[in-house]
Design a protein around this motif. Structure first.
Motif, PDB file in Angstrom:
ATOM      1  N   GLU A  35       1.275  10.160  -5.670  1.00  0.00           N
ATOM      2  CA  GLU A  35       1.491   9.980  -7.255  1.00  0.00           C
ATOM      3  C   GLU A  35       2.280   9.258  -7.320  1.00  0.00           C
ATOM      4  N   GLU A  36       3.590   9.115  -6.829  1.00  0.00           N
ATOM      5  CA  GLU A  36       4.899   8.893  -7.617  1.00  0.00           C
ATOM      6  C   GLU A  36       4.305   6.961  -6.586  1.00  0.00           C
ATOM      7  N   ASP A  37       3.279   6.533  -5.618  1.00  0.00           N
ATOM      8  CA  ASP A  37       2.807   5.581  -5.434  1.00  0.00           C
ATOM      9  C   ASP A  37       2.716   4.542  -6.201  1.00  0.00           C
ATOM     10  N   MET A  38       1.622   4.840  -7.041  1.00  0.00           N
ATOM     11  CA  MET A  38       0.356   4.512  -7.851  1.00  0.00           C
ATOM     12  C   MET A  38       1.359   4.126  -9.245  1.00  0.00           C
ATOM     13  N   LYS A  39       2.373   5.511  -9.685  1.00  0.00           N
ATOM     14  CA  LYS A  39       3.002   5.174 -10.839  1.00  0.00           C
ATOM     15  C   LYS A  39       3.464   4.133 -10.648  1.00  0.00           C
ATOM     16  N   LYS A  40       4.472   3.794  -9.566  1.00  0.00           N
ATOM     17  CA  LYS A  40       5.159   3.086  -9.294  1.00  0.00           C
ATOM     18  C   LYS A  40       4.613   1.411  -9.248  1.00  0.00           C
ATOM     19  N   ALA A  41       2.842   1.538  -8.572  1.00  0.00           N
ATOM     20  CA  ALA A  41       2.911   0.519  -8.590  1.00  0.00           C
ATOM     21  C   ALA A  41       1.763  -0.087 -10.361  1.00  0.00           C
ATOM     22  N   HIS A  42       2.053   0.586 -11.235  1.00  0.00           N
ATOM     23  CA  HIS A  42       1.957   0.599 -12.947  1.00  0.00           C
ATOM     24  C   HIS A  42       2.730   0.166 -13.611  1.00  0.00           C
ATOM     25  N   GLU A  43       4.381   1.136 -13.040  1.00  0.00           N
ATOM     26  CA  GLU A  43       5.218  -0.016 -13.954  1.00  0.00           C
ATOM     27  C   GLU A  43       5.405  -0.955 -12.998  1.00  0.00           C
ATOM     28  N   LEU A  44       5.094  -1.896 -12.007  1.00  0.00           N
ATOM     29  CA  LEU A  44       5.444  -3.066 -11.792  1.00  0.00           C
ATOM     30  C   LEU A  44       4.711  -4.112 -12.018  1.00  0.00           C
ATOM     31  N   GLY A  45       3.317  -3.566 -12.818  1.00  0.00           N
ATOM     32  CA  GLY A  45       2.358  -3.984 -13.781  1.00  0.00           C
ATOM     33  C   GLY A  45       1.926  -5.063 -12.528  1.00  0.00           C
ATOM     34  N   ALA A  46       1.546  -4.313 -11.468  1.00  0.00           N
ATOM     35  CA  ALA A  46       0.637  -4.859 -10.441  1.00  0.00           C
ATOM     36  C   ALA A  46      -1.123  -5.124 -10.681  1.00  0.00           C
ATOM     37  N   PHE A  47      -1.368  -5.364  -9.705  1.00  0.00           N
ATOM     38  CA  PHE A  47      -2.844  -5.338  -9.281  1.00  0.00           C
ATOM     39  C   PHE A  47      -3.154  -4.294  -8.647  1.00  0.00           C
ATOM     40  N   ILE A  48      -3.818  -3.313  -9.939  1.00  0.00           N
ATOM     41  CA  ILE A  48      -4.480  -2.191  -8.731  1.00  0.00           C
ATOM     42  C   ILE A  48      -5.981  -2.118  -8.762  1.00  0.00           C
ATOM     43  N   SER A  66       0.529  -1.291  -0.041  1.00  0.00           N
ATOM     44  CA  SER A  66       0.363  -0.332   0.023  1.00  0.00           C
ATOM     45  C   SER A  66       1.140   1.531  -0.285  1.00  0.00           C
ATOM     46  N   SER A  67       2.021   1.254   0.177  1.00  0.00           N
ATOM     47  CA  SER A  67       2.824   1.925  -0.481  1.00  0.00           C
ATOM     48  C   SER A  67       4.430   1.778  -1.466  1.00  0.00           C
ATOM     49  N   LEU A  68       4.724   2.989  -1.736  1.00  0.00           N
ATOM     50  CA  LEU A  68       6.266   2.820  -2.826  1.00  0.00           C
ATOM     51  C   LEU A  68       6.927   2.149  -1.626  1.00  0.00           C
ATOM     52  N   THR A  69       7.722   2.080  -0.521  1.00  0.00           N
ATOM     53  CA  THR A  69       8.817   1.724  -0.020  1.00  0.00           C
ATOM     54  C   THR A  69       8.128   0.001   0.027  1.00  0.00           C
ATOM     55  N   GLU A  70       6.954  -0.088   0.519  1.00  0.00           N
ATOM     56  CA  GLU A  70       6.611  -1.860   0.107  1.00  0.00           C
ATOM     57  C   GLU A  70       7.074  -2.083  -1.141  1.00  0.00           C
ATOM     58  N   LEU A  71       6.238  -1.320  -2.485  1.00  0.00           N
ATOM     59  CA  LEU A  71       6.481  -1.849  -3.485  1.00  0.00           C
ATOM     60  C   LEU A  71       8.037  -2.073  -3.997  1.00  0.00           C
ATOM     61  N   MET A  72       8.400  -1.176  -3.223  1.00  0.00           N
ATOM     62  CA  MET A  72      10.034  -0.815  -4.247  1.00  0.00           C
ATOM     63  C   MET A  72      10.995  -2.522  -2.850  1.00  0.00           C
ATOM     64  N   MET A  73      10.560  -2.952  -1.584  1.00  0.00           N
ATOM     65  CA  MET A  73      10.998  -4.031  -0.853  1.00  0.00           C
ATOM     66  C   MET A  73      10.289  -5.388  -2.230  1.00  0.00           C
ATOM     67  N   SER A  74       8.723  -4.976  -2.497  1.00  0.00           N
ATOM     68  CA  SER A  74       8.546  -5.926  -3.090  1.00  0.00           C
ATOM     69  C   SER A  74       9.593  -6.371  -4.479  1.00  0.00           C
ATOM     70  N   GLU A  75       9.348  -5.419  -5.063  1.00  0.00           N
ATOM     71  CA  GLU A  75      10.301  -5.941  -6.405  1.00  0.00           C
ATOM     72  C   GLU A  75      11.626  -6.332  -5.742  1.00  0.00           C
ATOM     73  N   CYS A  76      12.262  -5.809  -4.781  1.00  0.00           N
ATOM     74  CA  CYS A  76      14.148  -6.087  -5.114  1.00  0.00           C
ATOM     75  C   CYS A  76      13.686  -8.224  -4.508  1.00  0.00           C
ATOM     76  N   CYS A  77      12.503  -8.368  -3.796  1.00  0.00           N
ATOM     77  CA  CYS A  77      12.479  -9.793  -3.438  1.00  0.00           C
ATOM     78  C   CYS A  77      12.541 -10.573  -4.589  1.00  0.00           C
ATOM     79  N   GLY A  78      12.104  -9.547  -6.105  1.00  0.00           N
ATOM     80  CA  GLY A  78      11.434 -11.074  -6.642  1.00  0.00           C
ATOM     81  C   GLY A  78      10.230 -10.637  -7.258  1.00  0.00           C
ATOM     82  N   PHE A  79       9.273  -9.656  -6.533  1.00  0.00           N
ATOM     83  CA  PHE A  79       7.858 -10.052  -7.155  1.00  0.00           C
ATOM     84  C   PHE A  79       7.417  -9.016  -8.317  1.00  0.00           C
TER      85      PHE A  79
END
Ligand SMILES: *Cc1c(COP(=O)(O)O)cnc(C)c1O
Length: 422
Positions: A102-115, A75-88
């Motif tokens: 905005e930057e959190d939403m952009k990151k989720a979109h960039e990672l292709g997450a379910f939004i 639910s946040s940018l840093t949680e997305l960043m940590m998940s990305e680094c763990c291979g999710f």
């Protein structure tokens, strides 16, 4: 009865290398529990658990859960960043945020997450920011009270989350008209439920909503996300939830509502946090002082900064004095930390065995929303996190904070340079 997953001898050996206080997690327990969850939902072809990262945001824990087939709920940018680094990536990630920057939403979109959109206005917000993906989730808030067995469990009507019922119909129509192809529905209506009926009741509400939404908007609903809220019993004499009964309860609602509507291919998702980790973490602390005034006090080297739940919610956490598991609980204590805050108490008027200075205390069920809610009040430093591995060895999975970490955000001023390691 709550039995610690470490013995006194084990704790003493660990403390030689990693001084108290620390959080320690039980890899074996985490894996077995995750496997049982998957078994309980194996009747559903697309089932997946997306671990709520906020409960225990540690990359080593995320990797264990990844190996067990889990995705992550961020639910946040840093949680997305940590998940990305763990291979999710992509469909391994559910982004269930609210008041989203905005930057959190952009990151989720960039990672292709379910939004998972929290509000009808987020349709336009997301569209302008990144464009709309093919698949989108909307969070539902039915309002009013959420009742189970004639008891009010929670008050969605007072909660800030989600779309109203009218909004979710309108939202689906708008999203469909803008080219969104597949849909998911999500709701979180009660927290830490200790009953096997929460998920089944929530499932029925969401399944019925899904049928209505499909019939009225023609939306292709592929996913139903039951979110978190399946709890654990923190009390020693209250039985734990039965995940197999919970899975079967959801199965029954699925067969009653979705299958007859021709929606038998819907995948069930969960975003459990507490259920996945709470029982598999201990906060280990030493008694460093005793005090006899109007009450009897045990002073620990851990404080509310290491575990906020008792101070914040008045939560019960069971305490075991290592090596005194069989001793009679004939002393009444307040077990406290050292904050200049009188709510810094892990237990009040708790009957425990006689405690001496140097005794090691295990505070139970701290694996979720424990370390994660930590803070630095009174300049207290965050503890280490350790992993008791399946082979019995202990791995450091987060080092303890040092004064240098605490002062590091003054590194541009020069004032604290004496204590900032360069
Ligand atoms: C906190 C949270 C969870 C996890 O809740 P638990 O009570 O730990 O199971 C899941 N999803 C969302 C959106 C949350 O905010």
């Amino acid at each position: 009865m709550k039995v610690p997953f470490i013995t006194k001898a084990q704790a003493e050996e660990i403390i030689e290398k990693y001084p108290t206080p620390f959080h320690i997690y039980d890899e074996k327990g985490i894996r077995e529990n995750a496997r049982n969850l998957y078994k309980a939902f194996s009747w559903n072809k697309g089932y997946r658990e997306f671990f709520a990262v906020k409960a225990t945001p540690n990359p080593y824990i995320l990797k264990i859960l990844k190996e067990e087939g889990c995705g992550v709920d961020c639910s946040s940018l840093t949680e997305l960043m940590m998940s990305e680094c763990c291979g999710f990536s992509g469909s391994d990630i559910m982004f269930s945020s609210n008041v989203t920057p905005e930057e959190d939403m952009k990151k989720a979109h960039e990672l292709g997450a379910f939004i998972n959109l929290d509000d009808i206005t987020h349709i336009e917000f997301l569209e302008k920011l990144c464009g709309l993906p093919e698949t989108i989730f909307c969070r539902f808030n039915p309002g009013g009270h959420f009742e189970l067995e004639n008891k009010i469990m929670d008050d969605p009507g007072d909660a800030k989350y989600g779309f109203t019922k009218e909004q979710i119909f309108e939202g689906f129509r708008i999203l469909k008209s803008k080219g969104v192809k597949h849909f998911g529905i999500h709701a979180f209506l009660a927290s830490n439920t200790v009953t096997n009926n929460y998920y089944p009741k929530l499932a029925k509400i969401l399944f019925e909503l899904a049928v209505e939404l499909k019939n009225e908007t023609g939306a292709d609903i592929k996913y139903i996300n039951l979110s978190g809220g399946v709890g654990v019993s923190y009390l020693p004499d209250v039985p734990q939830n039965d995940i197999f009964a919970i899975g079967e309860g959801v199965h029954k609602a699925f067969d009653e509502v979705l299958v007859p509507a021709g929606m038998g291919d819907v995948a069930i998702f969960t975003e459990l946090g507490r259920y996945m980790l709470a029982p598999y973490g201990h906060l280990v602390t030493k008694c460093i002082h005793q005090k006899h005034i109007y009450k009897e006090y045990i002073g620990c080297d851990a404080c509310a900064c290491n575990l906020m739940r008792p101070a914040m919610y008045g939560s019960y956490h069971h305490i075991t004095v290592l090596g005194k598991e069989k001793a009679p609980c004939d002393h009444k204590y307040d077990v406290t930390g050292g904050l200049c805050e009188n709510n810094d108490k892990f237990a009040i008027d708790r009957m425990l065995p006689e405690i001496n200075i140097g005794d090691i205390l295990v505070i139970h069920d701290t694996g979720a929303h424990g370390f994660a809610m930590g803070y630095n009040y009174n300049g207290k430093l965050r503890s280490a996190e350790l992993l008791l591995k399946e082979d019995g060895s202990v791995q450091l999975i987060r080092r303890a904070e040092t004064p240098s970490d605490y002062f590091s955000t003054f590194d541009f001023t020069g004032i604290l340079d004496k204590y900032i390691e360069k």
